[in-house]
Design a protein around this motif. Structure first.
Motif, mmCIF file in Angstrom:
data_model
loop_
_atom_site.group_PDB
_atom_site.id
_atom_site.type_symbol
_atom_site.label_atom_id
_atom_site.label_comp_id
_atom_site.label_asym_id
_atom_site.label_seq_id
_atom_site.Cartn_x
_atom_site.Cartn_y
_atom_site.Cartn_z
ATOM 1 N N VAL A 73 -54.398 -24.526 -15.848
ATOM 2 C CA VAL A 73 -54.553 -23.312 -15.525
ATOM 3 C C VAL A 73 -55.576 -23.133 -14.470
ATOM 4 C CG1 VAL A 73 -54.593 -22.492 -17.888
ATOM 5 C CG2 VAL A 73 -56.930 -23.472 -16.675
ATOM 6 N N PHE A 74 -55.952 -24.299 -13.723
ATOM 7 C CA PHE A 74 -56.782 -24.555 -12.558
ATOM 8 C C PHE A 74 -56.139 -24.709 -11.238
ATOM 9 C CE2 PHE A 74 -56.609 -28.229 -15.108
ATOM 10 C CZ PHE A 74 -56.250 -29.161 -14.162
ATOM 11 N N SER A 75 -54.630 -24.883 -11.535
ATOM 12 C CA SER A 75 -53.769 -25.203 -10.252
ATOM 13 C C SER A 75 -53.942 -24.456 -9.142
ATOM 14 C CB SER A 75 -52.362 -25.304 -10.683
ATOM 15 O OG SER A 75 -51.722 -25.646 -9.664
ATOM 16 N N VAL A 76 -53.870 -25.053 -7.868
ATOM 17 C CA VAL A 76 -54.094 -24.050 -6.691
ATOM 18 C C VAL A 76 -52.674 -23.526 -6.584
ATOM 19 C CG1 VAL A 76 -55.469 -25.850 -5.532
ATOM 20 C CG2 VAL A 76 -52.994 -26.343 -5.072
ATOM 21 N N ASP A 77 -51.562 -23.900 -7.132
ATOM 22 C CA ASP A 77 -50.108 -23.316 -7.122
ATOM 23 C C ASP A 77 -50.128 -22.006 -8.149
ATOM 24 O OD1 ASP A 77 -47.564 -22.762 -7.647
ATOM 25 O OD2 ASP A 77 -46.976 -24.473 -6.570
ATOM 26 N N ARG A 78 -50.174 -21.044 -7.448
ATOM 27 C CA ARG A 78 -50.121 -19.634 -8.532
ATOM 28 C C ARG A 78 -48.911 -19.691 -9.564
ATOM 29 N NH1 ARG A 78 -46.914 -15.531 -8.068
ATOM 30 N NH2 ARG A 78 -46.177 -16.029 -6.082
ATOM 31 N N ARG A 79 -47.817 -20.281 -9.275
ATOM 32 C CA ARG A 79 -46.637 -20.035 -10.274
ATOM 33 C C ARG A 79 -47.278 -21.153 -11.282
ATOM 34 N NH1 ARG A 79 -42.620 -17.045 -9.043
ATOM 35 N NH2 ARG A 79 -42.332 -16.642 -6.950
ATOM 36 N N ILE A 80 -47.703 -22.315 -10.945
ATOM 37 C CA ILE A 80 -48.106 -23.194 -12.037
ATOM 38 C C ILE A 80 -49.141 -22.487 -13.030
ATOM 39 C CG2 ILE A 80 -49.319 -25.277 -12.389
ATOM 40 C CD1 ILE A 80 -47.723 -26.619 -10.005
ATOM 41 N N ARG A 81 -50.123 -21.787 -12.260
ATOM 42 C CA ARG A 81 -50.983 -21.263 -13.142
ATOM 43 C C ARG A 81 -50.707 -20.249 -13.993
ATOM 44 N NH1 ARG A 81 -53.770 -20.465 -8.291
ATOM 45 N NH2 ARG A 81 -53.515 -18.362 -8.352
ATOM 46 N N GLU A 82 -49.364 -19.572 -13.668
ATOM 47 C CA GLU A 82 -48.740 -18.321 -14.523
ATOM 48 C C GLU A 82 -47.893 -18.987 -15.611
ATOM 49 O OE1 GLU A 82 -46.035 -16.433 -11.520
ATOM 50 O OE2 GLU A 82 -47.546 -15.183 -10.787
ATOM 51 N N VAL A 83 -47.494 -20.067 -15.328
ATOM 52 C CA VAL A 83 -46.796 -20.684 -16.370
ATOM 53 C C VAL A 83 -47.732 -21.506 -17.541
ATOM 54 C CG1 VAL A 83 -45.415 -22.669 -17.303
ATOM 55 C CG2 VAL A 83 -44.495 -21.372 -15.351
ATOM 56 N N ASP A 120 -66.149 -29.186 -8.407
ATOM 57 C CA ASP A 120 -66.900 -27.837 -8.470
ATOM 58 C C ASP A 120 -65.708 -26.606 -8.398
ATOM 59 O OD1 ASP A 120 -69.376 -28.601 -8.021
ATOM 60 O OD2 ASP A 120 -69.459 -28.701 -6.142
ATOM 61 N N GLY A 121 -64.378 -27.046 -7.771
ATOM 62 C CA GLY A 121 -63.257 -26.066 -8.117
ATOM 63 C C GLY A 121 -62.678 -26.016 -9.346
ATOM 64 N N TRP A 122 -62.602 -27.336 -9.935
ATOM 65 C CA TRP A 122 -62.111 -27.512 -11.327
ATOM 66 C C TRP A 122 -63.037 -26.611 -12.201
ATOM 67 C CZ3 TRP A 122 -63.683 -29.413 -16.051
ATOM 68 C CH2 TRP A 122 -62.437 -29.629 -16.881
ATOM 69 N N LEU A 123 -64.344 -26.819 -12.191
ATOM 70 C CA LEU A 123 -65.149 -26.076 -12.995
ATOM 71 C C LEU A 123 -65.257 -24.600 -13.016
ATOM 72 C CD1 LEU A 123 -68.378 -28.512 -12.720
ATOM 73 C CD2 LEU A 123 -66.977 -28.183 -14.709
#
Length: 261
Positions: A73-83, A120-123
């Motif tokens: 859910v923390f991916s930089v890829d929007r489509r991966i976040r959506e799935v 930090d980005g992951w958090l």
């Protein structure tokens, strides 16, 4: 009395029910983290209904292992976040339909990315996403399990950010922690106040083997001490798939005086 859970075996459900009855255990459903199952609504509904009809003695204890394959859910890829969001929501909805009290999700934190900007980005991304989920589903507990984590530090930082939500908790996988260079004492000390659920099984301290408790190299007397000192009250899944290994594990825990039948 400690809250115990086992993984139900749909192919031998009578034996699973017998073990649950004997030890006053609930189920942690492991049928729904497979994306092929999640993509088949008919099969999901069929399995869910099968479980709903069972005469399970401690149904109120039941949990569900959520989707975890490639869930980021923390991916930089929007489509991966959506799935990933789809899989999280599917898991929660199935848990609601089946009557489970909680869903377990992996952190999927990558321990090889050690620079602070990644951490930090992951958090930040996880805090934002899970705050929304915890708020949207206030009646469903969400537990985060250590998987690839090499230490409890990042997980503890996230837990501190999310512990304001009453439906948040940590699922400490004790066997996963045994595969890291960090002592169990440190895992328990740093995460203990957030731990609401545990996964236990045994291994050879080199691989995640899911052996019966007592059949590997994990020090179980240390586990009993750490549980009582740091994690008392957390529910415990005996995370071995076969009824035979579940029974061996429960017999070991009983013989050691950690649980009572």
């Amino acid at each position: 009395m400690k809250q115990l859970l086992i993984i139900p075996d749909r192919k031998d459900i009578k034996q699973s029910l017998a073990i649950a009855e004997e030890y006053g255990a609930g189920f942690e459903y492991n049928d729904f983290f497979d994306p092929n199952v999640l993509d088949d609504s008919g099969l999901c509904g069929k399995i869910t209904e099968e479980y709903r009809q069972l005469p399970l003695p401690r149904r109120q204890l039941c949990t569900l292992h959520g989707a975890f394959y490639d869930v980021m859910v923390f991916s930089v890829d929007r489509r991966i976040r959506e799935v990933s969001d789809l899989r999280v929501r599917q898991s929660i909805e199935i848990a609601r339909n089946i009557g489970a009290k909680a869903v377990v999700f992996h952190t999927n934190y990558d321990p090889f990315f050690t620079w602070r900007s990644y951490i930090d980005g992951w958090l930040d991304d996880n805090e934002k996403y899970w705050s929304g989920i915890l708020t949207e589903y206030p009646s469903m507990n969400v537990y985060f399990e250590n998987m690839f984590d090499k230490s409890p530090d990042v997980m503890a930082e996230l837990a501190e950010r999310l512990c304001r939500y009453g439906n948040f908790g940590v699922c400490l996988d004790y066997a996963h922690a045994a595969l890291t260079p960090v002592p169990h004492e440190e895992w328990a000390r740093k995460l203990g106040k957030y731990v609401r659920h545990l996964h236990i099984n045994d291994n050879d301290l080199t691989g995640d083997l899911h052996w019966a408790v007592g059949k590997g190299k994990i020090d179980w007397n240390e586990f009993y001490r750490l549980y009582n000192e740091y994690m008392e009250g957390a529910s415990i899944l005996v995370e071995t798939a076969s009824p035979e290994n579940q029974r061996l594990s429960l017999e070991k825990l009983t013989a050691d005086g950690f649980i009572k039948k």
